[in-house]
Design a protein around this motif. Sequence first.
Motif, PDB file in Angstrom:
ATOM      1  N   ILE A 167      -2.989  -2.545  -3.275  1.00  0.00           N
ATOM      2  CA  ILE A 167      -2.759  -1.408  -2.389  1.00  0.00           C
ATOM      3  C   ILE A 167      -1.344  -1.495  -1.829  1.00  0.00           C
ATOM      4  O   ILE A 167      -1.016  -2.418  -1.073  1.00  0.00           O
ATOM      5  N   GLY A 168      -0.492  -0.552  -2.220  1.00  0.00           N
ATOM      6  CA  GLY A 168       0.876  -0.515  -1.719  1.00  0.00           C
ATOM      7  C   GLY A 168       0.929   0.171  -0.370  1.00  0.00           C
ATOM      8  O   GLY A 168       0.482   1.310  -0.223  1.00  0.00           O
ATOM      9  N   VAL A 182     -10.548   4.652  -2.293  1.00  0.00           N
ATOM     10  CA  VAL A 182      -9.446   5.553  -1.950  1.00  0.00           C
ATOM     11  C   VAL A 182      -8.807   5.121  -0.636  1.00  0.00           C
ATOM     12  O   VAL A 182      -9.491   4.704   0.303  1.00  0.00           O
ATOM     13  N   ASN A 183      -7.469   5.225  -0.565  1.00  0.00           N
ATOM     14  CA  ASN A 183      -6.739   4.938   0.664  1.00  0.00           C
ATOM     15  C   ASN A 183      -6.851   6.097   1.650  1.00  0.00           C
ATOM     16  O   ASN A 183      -6.745   7.257   1.259  1.00  0.00           O
ATOM     17  N   ARG A 205       3.230   1.245   3.235  1.00  0.00           N
ATOM     18  CA  ARG A 205       4.577   1.555   3.699  1.00  0.00           C
ATOM     19  C   ARG A 205       5.096   0.534   4.708  1.00  0.00           C
ATOM     20  O   ARG A 205       6.260   0.557   5.074  1.00  0.00           O
ATOM     21  N   SER A 206       4.238  -0.360   5.169  1.00  0.00           N
ATOM     22  CA  SER A 206       4.685  -1.458   6.028  1.00  0.00           C
ATOM     23  C   SER A 206       5.291  -2.583   5.202  1.00  0.00           C
ATOM     24  O   SER A 206       5.423  -3.708   5.675  1.00  0.00           O
ATOM     25  N   GLN A 207       5.664  -2.244   3.962  1.00  0.00           N
ATOM     26  CA  GLN A 207       6.317  -3.155   3.010  1.00  0.00           C
ATOM     27  C   GLN A 207       5.425  -4.334   2.624  1.00  0.00           C
ATOM     28  O   GLN A 207       5.852  -5.490   2.599  1.00  0.00           O
ATOM     29  N   ALA A 208       4.165  -3.992   2.328  1.00  0.00           N
ATOM     30  CA  ALA A 208       3.217  -5.015   1.893  1.00  0.00           C
ATOM     31  C   ALA A 208       2.358  -4.473   0.766  1.00  0.00           C
ATOM     32  O   ALA A 208       1.998  -3.294   0.757  1.00  0.00           O
ATOM     33  N   MET A 209       2.057  -5.340  -0.202  1.00  0.00           N
ATOM     34  CA  MET A 209       1.008  -5.041  -1.166  1.00  0.00           C
ATOM     35  C   MET A 209      -0.205  -5.873  -0.779  1.00  0.00           C
ATOM     36  O   MET A 209      -0.172  -7.106  -0.813  1.00  0.00           O
ATOM     37  N   THR A 224      -0.447   3.848   0.476  1.00  0.00           N
ATOM     38  CA  THR A 224      -0.171   4.979  -0.418  1.00  0.00           C
ATOM     39  C   THR A 224      -0.717   4.678  -1.811  1.00  0.00           C
ATOM     40  O   THR A 224      -1.733   5.194  -2.206  1.00  0.00           O
ATOM     41  N   GLY A 225      -0.033   3.824  -2.573  1.00  0.00           N
ATOM     42  CA  GLY A 225      -0.446   3.553  -3.942  1.00  0.00           C
ATOM     43  C   GLY A 225      -1.666   2.655  -4.029  1.00  0.00           C
ATOM     44  O   GLY A 225      -1.912   1.816  -3.160  1.00  0.00           O
TER      45      GLY A 225
END
Length: 278
Positions: free
Chosen positions: A229-230, A185-186, A232-236, A216-217
């Motif tokens: 793992i998505g 879990v994130n 918000r810093s624009q990275a997977m 988040t995702g």
Amino acid sequence: MIRWSIAAAFMLALCFSRSAQAADDPKTTPATSHKVLKEWAIPGDVKWDYLTLDAAARRLYIARSTHVSVLNADTGEVVGDIPKTAGVHGVAIAPEQGHGFTSNGQAGTVFMFDLKTLKVLDTINVGKKPDAIIFDPGSGRVFAFNGDSEDATAIDAATGKVDGTVALGGGPEFAAADGKGKIFVNLEEKGEVVAFDSKKLEVLAHWPLAPAKTPTGMAMDIAHHRLFIGCRSQAMVIMDSESGKIIASLPIGAGVDATAFDKETGLAFASNADGTLT
């Protein structure tokens, strides 16, 4: 969780169908093969959060704050509704037990409902502000992830009985199960992934995601032990689920919310608030 328009919600699910077609055609490249196939108009307001697909029953569940819309996954026809789900974020499906579960964020409850009739069978008290909710076949439990109480509530998917709570040490966002007794879990604000035992309800590890921030995702390739793992810093971030080692970090669009993995094509997807799908 971010709310977008209902029409945009179907970009992710419909692209899977197109990517499967592309996989059979060696002349088609991933960069050119993905497009929106259909848009379905859904009655009512446009607020929504997680989409949950019951692939066997061909039903699509859409969490819409005050209720859950249930659609025929092939035609888009609304086939049912689960009302009075105050602040609902998501739905979990336990097919063998015949039950579904909604995470009612404002009420601090989970509804257990009958998968055939959609009738609510029980109201289960969980932690504060339940958000993500998943079914873990390895333990036969549903886990509701409570953002404000920073824990996860374990629920027996057959009986609806609360089996215990896992303290996570931070506010959880989304999660994934390996089906063998581990949950990942994130922790959104801490920028970590927590691994815990879904049977013993014990935390096993905290893994940092830095330099990526605000996860988040989450989705999982179970066969190859990979977490997608998505952030918000624009990275997977792609992480090894056995060791917590970061394998790669790839650029994605802005405002990612959900992440998905399609095992048939080997593709991972991030749905972003800027209107893009990476």
